[in-house]
Design an enzyme around this catalytic site. Sequence first.
Site, PDB file in Angstrom:
ATOM      1  N   ASP A   1       0.857  -1.172   0.000  1.00  0.00           N
ATOM      2  CA  ASP A   1       0.000   0.000   0.000  1.00  0.00           C
ATOM      3  C   ASP A   1       0.903   1.235   0.000  1.00  0.00           C
ATOM      4  OD1 ASP A   1      -2.273   1.623   0.304  1.00  0.00           O
ATOM      5  OD2 ASP A   1      -2.132   1.541   2.490  1.00  0.00           O
TER       6      ASP A   1
ATOM      7  N   GLU B   1      -0.294   5.003   0.963  1.00  0.00           N
ATOM      8  CA  GLU B   1      -0.570   5.952   2.036  1.00  0.00           C
ATOM      9  C   GLU B   1      -0.628   5.237   3.386  1.00  0.00           C
ATOM     10  OE1 GLU B   1      -3.606   9.052   1.050  1.00  0.00           O
ATOM     11  OE2 GLU B   1      -3.809   7.810  -0.754  1.00  0.00           O
TER      12      GLU B   1
END
Length: 200
Positions: free
Chosen positions: A7, A9
């Site tokens: 991922d 953020e």
Amino acid sequence: MYVTCLDLEGVLVPEIWIAFAEASGIPELRRTTRDEPDYDKLMHYRMDILRAHGLGLKEIRKVIATIDPMPGAKEFLDELRSFTQVLILSDTFTQFAQPLMEKLGRPTIFCNELLPDAQGMIVDYRLRCPQTKLTTVKALQSCGFDTIASGDSFYDLAMIRASKAGFLFRSPESIRKDNPDIPACEEYGELLSLIRGAMA
């Protein structure tokens, strides 16, 4: 062959919407995929708030230009890429990601697309594919890759669970508590060790 899927953020860079919420003084925009598991609901919530305040892509990109990767993130990514393929799977948007990818050494990222109108107001968005992270992990596996995945939010759980190994990284306590079987860590060095161990 392994592909590590990360991922963006909350793992490599701060949460863009939280940074924009702080810069704009609109606390309602602090809501992220850590808080809301329904992505479509979350995005329409955000677009409604932006429309009500007359804010668009230009204002968000101005804030993004001030965001730097988390301390140690680029070094972590450089080390990780030295021993495995890395693919960033993000629910952010191409219009947000470009300056952040420059600061991270231009890793490969798969993300979504915003649909602004002629005035730059965000009127809709387009997902790259349904269940973008899980679909991508399954596609990689269908090509003969083993996947390792790591993220911090509700939206990362499916790709983590579908992978040969998966780890929560700096996740909220609520997500860790609800998923006690998924190893969780807080530091890049620890995540590197977990990934190396999964590949051994």
